[in-house]
Write a protein that holds these residues in place. Structure first.
Motif, PDB file in Angstrom:
ATOM      1  N   TRP A  58       0.834  -1.200   0.000  1.00  0.00           N
ATOM      2  CA  TRP A  58       0.000   0.000   0.000  1.00  0.00           C
ATOM      3  C   TRP A  58       0.870   1.251   0.000  1.00  0.00           C
ATOM      4  O   TRP A  58       0.535   2.245  -0.628  1.00  0.00           O
ATOM      5  CB  TRP A  58      -0.914  -0.003   1.213  1.00  0.00           C
ATOM      6  CG  TRP A  58      -2.058  -0.974   1.120  1.00  0.00           C
ATOM      7  CD1 TRP A  58      -2.144  -2.098   0.344  1.00  0.00           C
ATOM      8  CD2 TRP A  58      -3.282  -0.911   1.834  1.00  0.00           C
ATOM      9  NE1 TRP A  58      -3.337  -2.728   0.549  1.00  0.00           N
ATOM     10  CE2 TRP A  58      -4.057  -2.024   1.462  1.00  0.00           C
ATOM     11  CE3 TRP A  58      -3.788  -0.024   2.783  1.00  0.00           C
ATOM     12  CZ2 TRP A  58      -5.318  -2.259   1.982  1.00  0.00           C
ATOM     13  CZ3 TRP A  58      -5.049  -0.266   3.306  1.00  0.00           C
ATOM     14  CH2 TRP A  58      -5.797  -1.369   2.901  1.00  0.00           C
ATOM     15  N   ASN A  59       1.984   1.177   0.691  1.00  0.00           N
ATOM     16  CA  ASN A  59       2.925   2.294   0.723  1.00  0.00           C
ATOM     17  C   ASN A  59       3.493   2.521  -0.677  1.00  0.00           C
ATOM     18  O   ASN A  59       3.523   3.645  -1.179  1.00  0.00           O
ATOM     19  CB  ASN A  59       4.034   1.976   1.732  1.00  0.00           C
ATOM     20  CG  ASN A  59       4.716   3.192   2.270  1.00  0.00           C
ATOM     21  OD1 ASN A  59       4.896   4.171   1.571  1.00  0.00           O
ATOM     22  ND2 ASN A  59       5.103   3.125   3.523  1.00  0.00           N
ATOM     23  N   GLN A  60       3.937   1.466  -1.317  1.00  0.00           N
ATOM     24  CA  GLN A  60       4.511   1.562  -2.663  1.00  0.00           C
ATOM     25  C   GLN A  60       3.498   2.113  -3.663  1.00  0.00           C
ATOM     26  O   GLN A  60       3.851   2.871  -4.569  1.00  0.00           O
ATOM     27  CB  GLN A  60       4.991   0.186  -3.122  1.00  0.00           C
ATOM     28  CG  GLN A  60       5.564   0.176  -4.531  1.00  0.00           C
ATOM     29  CD  GLN A  60       6.017  -1.209  -4.927  1.00  0.00           C
ATOM     30  OE1 GLN A  60       6.833  -1.817  -4.266  1.00  0.00           O
ATOM     31  NE2 GLN A  60       5.462  -1.720  -6.008  1.00  0.00           N
ATOM     32  N   ARG A  71      11.317   3.325   2.296  1.00  0.00           N
ATOM     33  CA  ARG A  71      10.013   3.013   2.889  1.00  0.00           C
ATOM     34  C   ARG A  71      10.086   2.353   4.258  1.00  0.00           C
ATOM     35  O   ARG A  71       9.088   2.285   4.960  1.00  0.00           O
ATOM     36  CB  ARG A  71       9.235   2.069   1.962  1.00  0.00           C
ATOM     37  CG  ARG A  71       8.880   2.640   0.646  1.00  0.00           C
ATOM     38  CD  ARG A  71       7.762   3.624   0.779  1.00  0.00           C
ATOM     39  NE  ARG A  71       7.459   4.203  -0.528  1.00  0.00           N
ATOM     40  CZ  ARG A  71       6.646   5.190  -0.703  1.00  0.00           C
ATOM     41  NH1 ARG A  71       6.035   5.724   0.317  1.00  0.00           N
ATOM     42  NH2 ARG A  71       6.429   5.664  -1.907  1.00  0.00           N
ATOM     43  N   HIS A 127      -1.057   4.930   1.114  1.00  0.00           N
ATOM     44  CA  HIS A 127      -0.709   5.670   2.334  1.00  0.00           C
ATOM     45  C   HIS A 127       0.769   6.005   2.267  1.00  0.00           C
ATOM     46  O   HIS A 127       1.494   5.541   1.394  1.00  0.00           O
ATOM     47  CB  HIS A 127      -1.056   4.883   3.597  1.00  0.00           C
ATOM     48  CG  HIS A 127      -0.185   3.699   3.808  1.00  0.00           C
ATOM     49  ND1 HIS A 127       1.103   3.790   4.278  1.00  0.00           N
ATOM     50  CD2 HIS A 127      -0.413   2.380   3.588  1.00  0.00           C
ATOM     51  CE1 HIS A 127       1.630   2.584   4.342  1.00  0.00           C
ATOM     52  NE2 HIS A 127       0.743   1.713   3.922  1.00  0.00           N
ATOM     53  N   ASN A 128       1.208   6.814   3.214  1.00  0.00           N
ATOM     54  CA  ASN A 128       2.595   7.281   3.242  1.00  0.00           C
ATOM     55  C   ASN A 128       3.171   7.087   4.648  1.00  0.00           C
ATOM     56  O   ASN A 128       3.840   7.963   5.161  1.00  0.00           O
ATOM     57  CB  ASN A 128       2.630   8.754   2.827  1.00  0.00           C
ATOM     58  CG  ASN A 128       4.041   9.274   2.713  1.00  0.00           C
ATOM     59  OD1 ASN A 128       5.001   8.516   2.790  1.00  0.00           O
ATOM     60  ND2 ASN A 128       4.177  10.561   2.564  1.00  0.00           N
ATOM     61  N   SER A 182       1.209   4.213  -3.007  1.00  0.00           N
ATOM     62  CA  SER A 182       0.782   5.538  -2.517  1.00  0.00           C
ATOM     63  C   SER A 182      -0.649   5.538  -1.985  1.00  0.00           C
ATOM     64  O   SER A 182      -1.329   6.561  -2.015  1.00  0.00           O
ATOM     65  CB  SER A 182       0.945   6.605  -3.600  1.00  0.00           C
ATOM     66  OG  SER A 182       2.300   6.713  -3.965  1.00  0.00           O
TER      67      SER A 182
END
Length: 179
Positions: A122-124, A164, A128-129, A126
């Motif tokens: 999910w971070n990759q 990350r 979420h951050n 975007s």
């Protein structure tokens, strides 16, 4: 960004190495001392219980989010600040991610790895951050980290792990990232 709440992903079992429990307890005490709310899976067994009870010992705030199906297996923790029972695992993970400012991954099994990889994905993408920390207690994640570095080296990731994720060897190392 100021970190006010941290999601902790960890085992509903304690594992074979007593250092896993010690690090969970140390992290819990640190979160409470820094007035950072613990967001976790809501269990009262294993490392989940260790970190939640350590936060509560210092009168910190603990929110547990648990799907109905796991309430019996992981023995829901009825002594925490807030326990939210949801319909399924997907809702649980989404709610945990929404409520946290960052995430720390401790030792654990398949569920912990699932949570780690989902939050990284999910971070990759975007979605979420949120910064992700891995507590590599006694080298627990060393082989997995090496494999993830190979993913980058072989061209399967868009950016390096370090952009990350931060690897910690001791709970106290988290302090320098908190504010």
């Amino acid at each position: 960004m100021q970190i006010k709440s941290i999601a902790v992903f960890c085992g509903s079992k304690a594992g074979a190495n007593p250092l896993y429990t010690q690090h969970a307890e140390q992290l819990g005490l640190l979160l409470a001392e820094k007035s950072i709310q613990l967001i976790y899976g809501g269990g009262n067994k294993g490392l989940m219980a260790s970190i939640a009870n350590a936060v509560l010992q210092k009168e910190g705030k603990v929110t547990g989010i648990m799907p109905e199906i796991l309430a019996q297996w992981e023995h829901q923790h009825d002594g925490i600040t807030e326990l939210i029972i949801v319909d399924n695992m997907h809702t649980r993970k989404k709610m945990i991610y929404e409520k946290c400012d960052a995430a720390v991954v401790l030792a654990g099994g398949f569920g912990t790895l699932d949570e780690l990889f989902e939050i990284l994905t999910w971070n990759q993408l975007s979605i979420h951050n949120k910064h992700i920390f891995i507590l590599n207690t006694d080298g627990f994640y060393t082989h997995l980290i090496a494999h993830m570095q190979k993913l980058f080296a072989d061209g399967f990731l868009y950016e390096s792990l370090e952009s990350r994720m931060t690897i910690l060897n001791e709970p106290a190392e988290l302090v320098r990232f908190l504010n």
